[in-house]
Design an enzyme around this catalytic site. Structure first.
Site, PDB file in Angstrom:
ATOM      1  N   GLY A 210     -11.586  -0.853 -11.937  1.00 31.34           N
ATOM      2  CA  GLY A 210     -12.466  -2.060 -12.475  1.00 31.34           C
ATOM      3  C   GLY A 210     -12.770  -2.063 -13.996  1.00 31.34           C
TER       4      GLY A 210
ATOM      5  N   GLY B  89      -8.090   7.865   0.781  1.00 32.65           N
ATOM      6  CA  GLY B  89      -7.482   9.055   1.477  1.00 32.65           C
ATOM      7  C   GLY B  89      -6.023   8.532   2.242  1.00 32.65           C
TER       8      GLY B  89
ATOM      9  CB  CYS C  24      -3.185   9.481  -4.217  1.00 33.71           C
ATOM     10  SG  CYS C  24      -4.767   9.377  -3.091  1.00 33.71           S
TER      11      CYS C  24
ATOM     12  CE  LYS D 145      -3.297   3.150   0.668  1.00 33.63           C
ATOM     13  NZ  LYS D 145      -4.367   3.394  -0.336  1.00 33.63           N
TER      14      LYS D 145
ATOM     15  CB  THR E 276     -11.393  -3.544  -9.130  1.00 32.66           C
ATOM     16  OG1 THR E 276     -11.320  -2.073  -8.789  1.00 32.66           O
ATOM     17  CG2 THR E 276     -13.153  -3.954  -8.853  1.00 32.66           C
TER      18      THR E 276
ATOM     19  CG  ASN F  49      -3.891   5.608  -8.974  1.00 37.12           C
ATOM     20  OD1 ASN F  49      -4.832   4.909  -8.404  1.00 37.12           O
ATOM     21  ND2 ASN F  49      -2.914   6.007  -8.006  1.00 37.12           N
TER      22      ASN F  49
END
Ligand code: RRO
Length: 310
Positions: A219, A74, A130, A47, A270, A191
Site C-alpha cells: 500500500g 502463506g 514471498c 497468484k 492493495t 514485493n
C-alpha cells in the site's frame, strides 16, 4: 486533441495499457482470473503457485488500514496444474504472466519447465520474495545467484523475477550485475516489505494471526521504497531488461511517478483489493489526464527521466 497512448511493451510482449494486477490480489480462483481477463487491465498475473496446492496460513491473515495493508497469506494456491488448465480453457487477449514461487530451487525448476510447456503463458514471473514462509523456507530473493544460472540452461519462455525491497545501493548493484549476464526480460519490484507489524491500540493486539502478527506490508506507505528500488534497478540494469513497478499505487499520479523512475508496466495490489476490478479503468483515466495536462503523448516522453537537483 492529441491521442494519448499509454500502451507499453516488454521486449516483444505488448500491453494494450501499462496497468495490470499484482500477483496475490484477487487472482487465485477461476472467477477472479476470469474477471481479470474480462477487465480492462493491460495484462494479468496469476497468484504465485507451487507444485502442490497449499492452504496457506491461518486466518485472519490480511488486514488493511488507510495507509496500507499487512498480510501473511502463506502462499495459498491451487497448484500449478489448476492455473495451466484454467488458461488452456480460456481465450486470451492480453499478456498472461504465470507467477511461480516454489519453496526450493528444485521446485522452481520443475515449475518453470511446466510453464514452458504451455502456449497460453506469455511470460513467467518468478517470485523470489514471498515474505511469509516459515523460517526454514528461506527467501531466495536474498541469495539467488547460482539458481538463476541453472534456469537459463533450459528455459525458453520470457522470464522475469519479482524481488523483495532492497535497502542498500550495493545490494541492488550486485543483483543487477548478476541479472545483466542473463537473457532475463524484466524485474518486478517490489514485493511487500517483509516483517512489518501493525498494532491495534484498542485491543492492544496484533491484527493478523500467523507469525505473531508479523507480515508483508503493502500500500501507499511503501511507495517511496518501491520508487527507490525501481529507479536504482533502472540505473543499473541493461536497457533491454524492463521494470515492472509495484508498490503503493492508488492514483494516476502514483503511476506517473513509477514510470518517471523507470517502470514500463505497473502492478496494482492493495488498491485493487480495496477497490475491486473498476480500479483499472479509474487509474487509466487518471493517468491519461496527467499526460494530457503535461502535453505528453506516450510513456516514452518521460519514462526513466527523473531529474536530479543541480
Ligand atoms: O502468499 C503470501 O503470503 C504472499 C506472497 Br507468495 C508474496 O509474494 N507476497 C506477499 O505479500 N504475500
Amino acid at each position: 486533441m492529441k491521442k494519448i497512448d499509454i500502451s507499453s511493451n516488454i521486449n516483444e510482449i505488448k500491453f494494450p495499457l501499462c496497468i495490470m494486477n499484482a500477483s496475490g490480489v484477487l487472482c487465485s480462483t477461476e472467477r477472479e482470473l476470469s474477471n481479470l481477463l474480462d477487465s480492462n487491465s493491460g495484462g494479468v498475473v496469476t497468484k504465485s503457485c507451487t507444485y502442490k496446492p497449499r492452504k496457506g496460513n491461518d486466518l485472519p491473515r490480511y488486514f488493511e488500514w488507510d495507509g496500507g495493508s499487512i498480510n501473511s497469506m502463506g502462499l495459498p494456491n491451487f497448484g500449478i496444474k489448476f492455473y495451466l488448465d484454467f488458461l488452456e480453457k480460456k481465450k486470451i487477449n492480453k499478456p498472461i504472466f504465470l507467477s511461480i514461487s516454489g519453496c526450493s530451487s528444485e521446485e522452481n525448476y520443475f515449475l518453470i519447465q511446466k510453464a514452458n510447456e504451455s502456449s497460453k503463458v506469455t511470460a513467467i514471473e518468478l517470485n523470489l520474495s514471498c515474505p511469509n514462509l516459515l523460517e526454514k523456507e528461506d527467501m531466495l530473493g536474498y541469495k539467488f545467484h547460482k539458481f538463476i544460472e541453472n534456469i537459463f540452461k533450459f528455459n525458453k519462455k520470457p522470464l522475469g523475477i519479482k524481488f523483495p525491497p532492497y535497502f542498500q545501493d550495493i545490494h541492488i548493484k550486485n543483483v543487477a550485475f548478476i541479472l545483466n549476464q542473463f537473457p532475463i526480460f524484466f524485474v518486478t519490484c517490489i514485493n511487500s516489505l517483509p516483517n512489518g507489524l501493525f498494532v491495534d491500540i484498542d485491543k492492544e493486539s496484533v491484527v493478523i494471526q500467523p507469525k505473531k502478527g508479523f507480515g508483508g506490508i503493502g500500500g501507499s506507505i511503501i511507495k517511496p521504497f518501491a520508487l527507490a528500488n525501481i529507479h536504482k534497478f533502472y540505473t543499473y540494469l541493461r536497457k533491454d531488461i524492463s521494470i515492472i513497478g509495484c508498490g503503493g499505487i492508488s492514483s494516476g499520479r502514483d503511476i506517473f511517478e513509477h514510470i518517471l523512475c523507470g517502470a514500463s508496466v505497473v502492478q496494482i495490489g492493495t488498491q485493487f483489493m480495496k477497490e475491486g476490478i473498476s480500479v483499472f479503468e479509474r487509474l487509466e483515466k487518471e493517468l491519461i489526464f496527467i499526460l494530457e495536462k503535461k502535453n505528453y503523448s506516450s510513456l516514452n516522453n518521460f519514462r526513466g527521466k527523473l531529474k536530479n537537483i543541480q
